[in-house]
Design a protein around this motif. Sequence first.
Motif, PDB file in Angstrom:
ATOM      1  N   ALA A  84     -67.035  -5.843  57.244  1.00 49.49           N
ATOM      2  CA  ALA A  84     -66.944  -7.183  56.669  1.00 49.49           C
ATOM      3  C   ALA A  84     -67.395  -7.032  55.227  1.00 49.49           C
ATOM      4  CB  ALA A  84     -67.836  -8.152  57.430  1.00 49.49           C
ATOM      5  N   TRP A  85     -66.513  -7.278  54.280  1.00 45.78           N
ATOM      6  CA  TRP A  85     -66.813  -6.959  52.889  1.00 45.78           C
ATOM      7  C   TRP A  85     -66.139  -7.933  51.948  1.00 45.78           C
ATOM      8  CZ3 TRP A  85     -62.978  -4.046  49.713  1.00 45.78           C
ATOM      9  CH2 TRP A  85     -61.754  -3.944  50.349  1.00 45.78           C
ATOM     10  N   GLU A  86     -66.429  -7.742  50.675  1.00 50.71           N
ATOM     11  CA  GLU A  86     -65.892  -8.638  49.661  1.00 50.71           C
ATOM     12  C   GLU A  86     -65.315  -7.844  48.511  1.00 50.71           C
ATOM     13  OE1 GLU A  86     -68.721 -11.078  47.644  1.00 50.71           O
ATOM     14  OE2 GLU A  86     -67.185 -12.298  46.703  1.00 50.71           O
ATOM     15  N   SER A  87     -64.137  -8.221  48.069  1.00 48.87           N
ATOM     16  CA  SER A  87     -63.546  -7.666  46.851  1.00 48.87           C
ATOM     17  C   SER A  87     -62.863  -8.823  46.140  1.00 48.87           C
ATOM     18  CB  SER A  87     -62.542  -6.564  47.188  1.00 48.87           C
ATOM     19  OG  SER A  87     -61.865  -6.165  46.011  1.00 48.87           O
ATOM     20  N   ARG A  88     -63.475  -9.312  45.084  1.00 50.40           N
ATOM     21  CA  ARG A  88     -62.951 -10.520  44.432  1.00 50.40           C
ATOM     22  C   ARG A  88     -61.599 -10.323  43.773  1.00 50.40           C
ATOM     23  NH1 ARG A  88     -68.796 -12.788  42.293  1.00 50.40           N
ATOM     24  NH2 ARG A  88     -69.580 -13.188  44.403  1.00 50.40           N
ATOM     25  N   PRO A  89     -61.338  -9.167  43.112  1.00 50.39           N
ATOM     26  CA  PRO A  89     -59.993  -9.024  42.514  1.00 50.39           C
ATOM     27  C   PRO A  89     -58.877  -9.067  43.542  1.00 50.39           C
ATOM     28  CG  PRO A  89     -61.495  -7.360  41.653  1.00 50.39           C
ATOM     29  CD  PRO A  89     -62.202  -8.031  42.776  1.00 50.39           C
ATOM     30  N   LEU A  90     -59.190  -8.740  44.799  1.00 54.10           N
ATOM     31  CA  LEU A  90     -58.180  -8.786  45.862  1.00 54.10           C
ATOM     32  C   LEU A  90     -58.280 -10.065  46.686  1.00 54.10           C
ATOM     33  CD1 LEU A  90     -58.565  -5.130  47.241  1.00 54.10           C
ATOM     34  CD2 LEU A  90     -56.837  -5.963  45.665  1.00 54.10           C
TER      35      LEU A  90
ATOM     36  N   VAL B  84     -57.319  -0.472  49.455  1.00 50.16           N
ATOM     37  CA  VAL B  84     -56.730  -1.767  49.791  1.00 50.16           C
ATOM     38  C   VAL B  84     -56.149  -2.320  48.491  1.00 50.16           C
ATOM     39  CG1 VAL B  84     -57.114  -4.050  50.761  1.00 50.16           C
ATOM     40  CG2 VAL B  84     -58.439  -2.108  51.575  1.00 50.16           C
ATOM     41  N   CYS B  85     -54.867  -2.616  48.485  1.00 47.59           N
ATOM     42  CA  CYS B  85     -54.186  -2.911  47.226  1.00 47.59           C
ATOM     43  C   CYS B  85     -53.430  -4.233  47.291  1.00 47.59           C
ATOM     44  CB  CYS B  85     -53.186  -1.804  46.899  1.00 47.59           C
ATOM     45  SG  CYS B  85     -53.912  -0.160  46.849  1.00 47.59           S
ATOM     46  N   ARG B  86     -53.128  -4.754  46.123  1.00 50.63           N
ATOM     47  CA  ARG B  86     -52.230  -5.894  46.055  1.00 50.63           C
ATOM     48  C   ARG B  86     -51.402  -5.782  44.786  1.00 50.63           C
ATOM     49  NH1 ARG B  86     -53.674 -11.750  44.676  1.00 50.63           N
ATOM     50  NH2 ARG B  86     -53.397 -11.628  42.455  1.00 50.63           N
ATOM     51  N   LEU B  87     -50.220  -6.383  44.841  1.00 46.08           N
ATOM     52  CA  LEU B  87     -49.341  -6.351  43.686  1.00 46.08           C
ATOM     53  C   LEU B  87     -49.835  -7.364  42.672  1.00 46.08           C
ATOM     54  CD1 LEU B  87     -46.648  -5.185  42.542  1.00 46.08           C
ATOM     55  CD2 LEU B  87     -45.543  -7.205  43.468  1.00 46.08           C
ATOM     56  N   GLU B  88     -50.097  -6.903  41.464  1.00 45.19           N
ATOM     57  CA  GLU B  88     -50.554  -7.780  40.395  1.00 45.19           C
ATOM     58  C   GLU B  88     -49.345  -8.087  39.517  1.00 45.19           C
ATOM     59  OE1 GLU B  88     -53.616  -8.826  40.353  1.00 45.19           O
ATOM     60  OE2 GLU B  88     -53.729  -9.823  38.413  1.00 45.19           O
ATOM     61  N   PRO B  89     -48.919  -9.345  39.452  1.00 47.90           N
ATOM     62  CA  PRO B  89     -47.720  -9.634  38.664  1.00 47.90           C
ATOM     63  C   PRO B  89     -47.986  -9.495  37.167  1.00 47.90           C
ATOM     64  CG  PRO B  89     -48.683 -11.657  39.507  1.00 47.90           C
ATOM     65  CD  PRO B  89     -49.497 -10.532  40.058  1.00 47.90           C
ATOM     66  N   ALA B  90     -46.922  -9.500  36.393  1.00 48.76           N
ATOM     67  CA  ALA B  90     -47.071  -9.435  34.937  1.00 48.76           C
ATOM     68  C   ALA B  90     -47.900 -10.621  34.458  1.00 48.76           C
ATOM     69  CB  ALA B  90     -45.695  -9.451  34.292  1.00 48.76           C
ATOM     70  N   PHE B  91     -48.650 -10.399  33.388  1.00 50.93           N
ATOM     71  CA  PHE B  91     -49.477 -11.480  32.860  1.00 50.93           C
ATOM     72  C   PHE B  91     -49.283 -11.582  31.353  1.00 50.93           C
ATOM     73  CE2 PHE B  91     -53.341 -13.162  30.922  1.00 50.93           C
ATOM     74  CZ  PHE B  91     -53.479 -14.356  31.622  1.00 50.93           C
ATOM     75  N   SER B  92     -49.278 -12.809  30.879  1.00 52.85           N
ATOM     76  CA  SER B  92     -49.236 -13.051  29.445  1.00 52.85           C
ATOM     77  C   SER B  92     -50.151 -14.232  29.159  1.00 52.85           C
ATOM     78  CB  SER B  92     -47.798 -13.371  29.008  1.00 52.85           C
ATOM     79  OG  SER B  92     -47.802 -13.855  27.698  1.00 52.85           O
ATOM     80  N   GLY B  93     -51.147 -14.031  28.296  1.00 56.52           N
ATOM     81  CA  GLY B  93     -52.041 -15.141  27.964  1.00 56.52           C
ATOM     82  C   GLY B  93     -53.444 -14.664  27.643  1.00 56.52           C
ATOM     83  N   PHE B  94     -54.369 -15.584  27.746  1.00 57.82           N
ATOM     84  CA  PHE B  94     -55.777 -15.284  27.467  1.00 57.82           C
ATOM     85  C   PHE B  94     -56.572 -15.278  28.768  1.00 57.82           C
ATOM     86  CE2 PHE B  94     -54.292 -16.809  23.388  1.00 57.82           C
ATOM     87  CZ  PHE B  94     -54.965 -16.009  22.481  1.00 57.82           C
ATOM     88  N   LYS B  95     -57.551 -14.394  28.832  1.00 59.53           N
ATOM     89  CA  LYS B  95     -58.466 -14.385  29.972  1.00 59.53           C
ATOM     90  C   LYS B  95     -59.885 -14.503  29.442  1.00 59.53           C
ATOM     91  CE  LYS B  95     -55.749 -11.901  33.382  1.00 59.53           C
ATOM     92  NZ  LYS B  95     -55.762 -11.002  34.526  1.00 59.53           N
TER      93      LYS B  95
END
Lengths: 272, 574
Positions: free
Chosen positions: B127-133, B556-567
């Motif tokens: 049982a774990w946490e990965s915020r980017p995923l 454990v992976c996920r597809l990260e779509p293209a991004f354009s903008g500010f973070k």
Amino acid sequence: MMIRQFILFVLIVASLSSCNEKTVIIPPFEAPVSDRVILLEELTGVSCQNCPKGAATAQGLATSVFPGQVVVVAVHGGFLSDPLSQSQFDFRNDDAEELEDYLKPWLGKPAATINRIQFDTESNFGIDDPDKWQGYVADVLERPHVMELQLASEFNENTRELTVNVGAIPLEDMTGNFRVTVMLTEGGIIDAQLDGAVIIDDYEHNHVLRDIITEVEGTSLATSLTKNEVLNRTYTSIVDPSWDVDHMYVVAAVANVDGGKEVLQAAEIHLN
Amino acid sequence: MQKLTIIIISFLLLSPMYGQEKGVFSGGLETNANFFIRDSLIGANNIPQYDRQLFGAEGWFNLNYRYQGFEIGARYDYFMNSNLRNPNFSYTDQGIGRWYVKKKINKLGITVGHIIDQIGSGIIYRAWESRPLLIDNALVGARLDYAINENWNVRGFTGKQRYLFETNPGVIKGATIEGFHSLSDSTTFTVAPGFGIVNRTLSDENMDQVINIIQGYLPEDQVTPVYNVYLMTLFNTLTYKNFTWYVEGAYKTEEVFRDPFAKRQEINGTTTLGKYIRDDGMVGYTSLSFAKSGFGITLEAKRTKNFNFRSDPTMALNLGLVNFIPPMNRQNTYRLNARYSPATQDLDEQAYQVDVKYKLNKKWSFLANFSNIERVNDFGVEVLDTSGKKQLYRELFLGATYKQKRDWSLTAGVQLLSYNQEIYEGKTDVPLVRTVTPYLDILYKLSRKKSIRFETQYMYMYDPDHVDDPDKPFVKQDYGDWFFALVEIGMAPHWIFELSGMFNAAPGKNSPTDSETGEKLKIFYPTVGVYYTNKANRYGLRYIKQVEGIVCSGGVCRLEPAFSGFKFNVTSNF
């Protein structure tokens, strides 16, 4: 000493897994008896490796499992729909892309919406496991039948003008925001399709969405419906000369978009 | 609201009173704000954030409190038009994402609420946490742990798996015993054995859904589902002088799960791929390490068969994962070296990895890593290579570092990689992606507080099986060749400035196309960023134009779509 306790713990706990449970019985499937006709919008694409499975499942539901009770529309929108190098046709069109957007969220393809219902057991609107579609269609067929939908079309071969008459007959009084969508689909198109890791050059594409002659999200029909009070609407469109009218169908669906998108009834007829 | 009330009352009850021991608060905040700027050329479009919402954010604020043997904690999660849950859509919700209460009473530990835990290396339970995923599959329930003596402890737990602000309906329970034993008078020969078992019982709702699916199969494809599945694991870490050997074997009893490569007969006579099957599963994993005088070597091997374990077997992708199978590849950090990263395959994987590090002297150090991942079984339509295995991933990573006292350091090396994009990303009509990527990283210290770092890589994509065809111009796989360069200026302790760019030097078949000429475009993807750190607070603002890619965390992976903008990003700890 501790090692002995460790082994004892392992044996005791492991023995729990040998407890047997009562065998689950899979009852034979029986299609519900219903006058409802379900709209199954299949999100697909020629560059989608698993989409032949979705298409086969949708076709099986429409022709074998629930004959006459499922209308399929194959939506080749933007995602995974780029033509392959072997493709002769490009099935993408603006209406398909807009409809694909309207049916979001979905995670991937193939996916399908069943009467545009957001099911509680699904986290997305589009159901991306074709194996689940049959159960959801059966579930919707068991719901009350609230509308009859009649369709008629006239096609002028010279002008290629198509006239579609839609007649909606509410079977109970209802209020909401009712919209009608009329779509043209084409089947029997032989062209390339990705299937797993291979490309099938002579794949038969059916139910391909060619055009939506109303607004994509449906043209307004009424905000209140009275039982047995017929609503008739007529729509016209010019059929593209590159489409084979002998293999084309007119599909209509009435939905209540007040608080959702649920389709109440769908219908399909041959174009000419 | 009920959760919030319980948490507030708990905090109030445990608040220190006059004359009593003072409690300790700790916590942290992480928040991301994304400003979306539509760029249809790179595929940053057709989601609500680009079309109309223009802004999305997500954040996590957690607060923990310790007092007289008690520990309580809560976390508030918020998602506002966030595309983290589904890259194609917008998700908005907020509430208590986690809460827990812990108490130690002599040898007994009690935890209730959201519980993070792991058995062994996680193969049967994690049982774990990965915020980017957006993974946080904490167990919502109760756990008891008991210290038998100073070297041995046992614990048991039961609950439901968390999913966002809900729980998945199946019930999970488990137990484990872990220990430590010295086999000699000194501490040079030790063992740390453990055994764990986990059970998941499907809810009636889950079972109805499984039955609905299987009912739709022809009789020859039907299988009988079971409510209960058991997973057992036996593991041990043996340490002898400079050697450390970890070994774990896990077994899963028969259950129904989806195999995307199993053949199924459709009612209209066609054969399709993907159906629910019933089978048992196993994982064997071992890791052997040796370290002495600047030399270190680690050998790892793994075999996985039918070990897909979810709280609900009808879930897919990263949803409902109960276990975690260790990845078998190097976790790369450089941008282009990390571009193709393999997701762990839980149905069939055979893999090994060798990692060698050697520090020659104070100036020179070297590293080499080789990993190889294959599938063994014949799944029918797929083409296996002549050895009967299907290559999934292979990587050779070589590097050397030179350090000139405290003034500067230089790291350089090369990566050779084969990556099965069809399996890992579901992309089709793609042979193995093969790349050669040299890299260079220079860190120069301008003064005690100021430094400048330069990093660059070039990814060259090649196709050894390509045959020239005069009628068909050669197009590279995926996005083709990339060039990346980064300059980072650090002004300790507060500022870091970043300027980087990724250039599609030789576009491939997936690179964007000029709509008028039909030519593949050589697009430049820039990033400009600034970070400011003040004590425990860190602020980051970046302008990013980013090509689609894969984000992985431990396989454990996920597809990260293209991004354009500010973070804009804020992290804070207290």
